[in-house]
Design a protein around this motif. Sequence first.
Motif, short mmCIF file in Angstrom:
data_model
loop_
_atom_site.label_atom_id
_atom_site.label_comp_id
_atom_site.label_asym_id
_atom_site.label_seq_id
_atom_site.Cartn_x
_atom_site.Cartn_y
_atom_site.Cartn_z
N MET A 26 3.67 4.43 8.15
CA MET A 26 4.00 5.66 8.87
C MET A 26 4.06 5.43 10.38
SD MET A 26 2.03 9.35 8.92
CE MET A 26 0.56 8.65 9.68
N LEU B 268 -0.83 18.19 5.48
CA LEU B 268 0.31 17.28 5.57
C LEU B 268 1.60 17.97 5.13
CD1 LEU B 268 1.76 14.48 5.70
CD2 LEU B 268 0.96 14.11 3.35
N TRP B 269 1.59 18.57 3.94
CA TRP B 269 2.80 19.22 3.45
C TRP B 269 3.11 20.51 4.18
CZ3 TRP B 269 6.59 17.15 0.72
CH2 TRP B 269 6.33 15.93 0.10
N THR C 229 -5.22 7.39 2.45
CA THR C 229 -4.85 7.29 1.04
C THR C 229 -5.41 6.05 0.38
OG1 THR C 229 -3.01 7.42 -0.51
CG2 THR C 229 -2.69 6.07 1.44
N ASP D 234 2.22 3.86 -2.83
CA ASP D 234 1.35 4.78 -2.11
C ASP D 234 0.78 4.11 -0.86
OD1 ASP D 234 -0.68 6.43 -1.23
OD2 ASP D 234 -1.78 6.48 -3.12
N GLY E 69 1.99 8.90 -2.25
CA GLY E 69 0.57 9.21 -2.19
C GLY E 69 0.27 10.56 -2.83
N THR E 70 1.15 11.54 -2.58
CA THR E 70 0.96 12.86 -3.18
C THR E 70 1.07 12.79 -4.69
OG1 THR E 70 1.92 13.87 -1.19
CG2 THR E 70 1.76 15.25 -3.16
N SER F 145 6.69 8.68 3.82
CA SER F 145 5.40 8.01 3.97
C SER F 145 4.37 8.48 2.95
CB SER F 145 4.85 8.22 5.39
OG SER F 145 5.70 7.65 6.35
N TRP F 146 4.44 9.76 2.58
CA TRP F 146 3.35 10.33 1.79
C TRP F 146 3.79 10.89 0.44
CZ3 TRP F 146 -1.21 8.91 3.30
CH2 TRP F 146 -1.42 8.62 4.65
N ALA G 251 2.43 4.66 3.08
CA ALA G 251 1.53 5.38 3.97
C ALA G 251 1.15 4.52 5.17
CB ALA G 251 0.27 5.81 3.22
N TYR H 118 -3.79 16.45 2.22
CA TYR H 118 -2.44 16.67 1.70
C TYR H 118 -1.95 18.10 1.91
CZ TYR H 118 -2.45 12.00 -0.22
OH TYR H 118 -2.48 10.64 -0.34
N CYS I 174 -5.21 9.92 11.16
CA CYS I 174 -4.03 10.13 10.33
C CYS I 174 -3.61 11.59 10.32
CB CYS I 174 -4.29 9.65 8.90
SG CYS I 174 -4.35 7.86 8.71
#
Length: 323
Positions: A266, A176-177, A3, A259, A237-238, A233-234, A263, A173, A91
């Motif tokens: 983490m 990640l999600w 990120t 952000d 960033g998202t 953590s994210w 991150a 992302y 990551c």
Amino acid sequence: MATVQAVSRSLTAAERVILTAINSGASSLSLVGSAFIVLCYLLFKELRKFSFKLVFFLALSDMFCSFFSIIGDPSKGYFCYAQGYTTHFFCVASFLWTTTIAFTLHRTVVRHKTDVEDLEPMFHLYVWGTSVVMTVIRSIGNNHHHGHISRVGAWCWAQTGLTGQVVHFVTFYAPLWGAILFNGFTYFQVIRMLNNATRMAVGMSERGYQSDARPDMKAVNRWGYYPLILIGSWFFGTINRIHDFIEPGHKIFWLSVLDVGMAALMGLFNSIAYGLNSSVRRVIYERFDLLPDRFRRLLPRCLRPRGQQQDSELVPLKTEGQR
């Protein structure tokens, strides 16, 4: 981390210096925490069970992710690409390893399967293979031969413009999600099943069974926080990436701070939640048993075993071969 490579555009030089310091400090904490879990696995044979082996690979991914995030880009050219892609790779591998832990727990507790150790080769293929694919796809649209490389401060990245933002979102992302949703659904099913089993035991008034269930319920309560690690953590960033789509070229500094900072932490969060369990605390405390009492009292409280708690918060991961 990955990120960091996207948040520095349209920021002042002073703001980039602040972000660099935040990233380096938080990543250093994650590096130390992850390296501690890796060393515990390598040094203490008692911890080399399949459940903790998955945690080891998670910590290893976090460790390399944090390391490459710290070193930044001290040179130009291809090293910049190597640093950016390596950070991206580890990551992605980190949050994919959390899905293997959730899957293993679900398969053992909910589906009552004892073949989880046989799935280890598939786990490696899934984690490392997916990470490679996501990293390769990320190179789409990059021009490696004409010096079209974007570099700010200590970081570099490969994509710029709308195409780069879309590629970054798809290769980082989106998986990640997907991992967050999978982990949340999986832990919900595991927790619900164990809660139902505990209520049945209480209803049957089996005092001995209740006593055995209590340590497991401590683990259940802890599992409920695991999906929150990735979310915490994210999340910022998202939001920052979505803001980039809506208002390209305009950065919100405080959002960039959250952000980058969250991150970069983490690895520390993962090492505490997944790695610093009762098994690790007990093994470390046993080593300090050889020292006089006054030195043992210096051991941080978080590293002291708590009573006669089970050997691991991941006890349902034990298979027949480990009993």
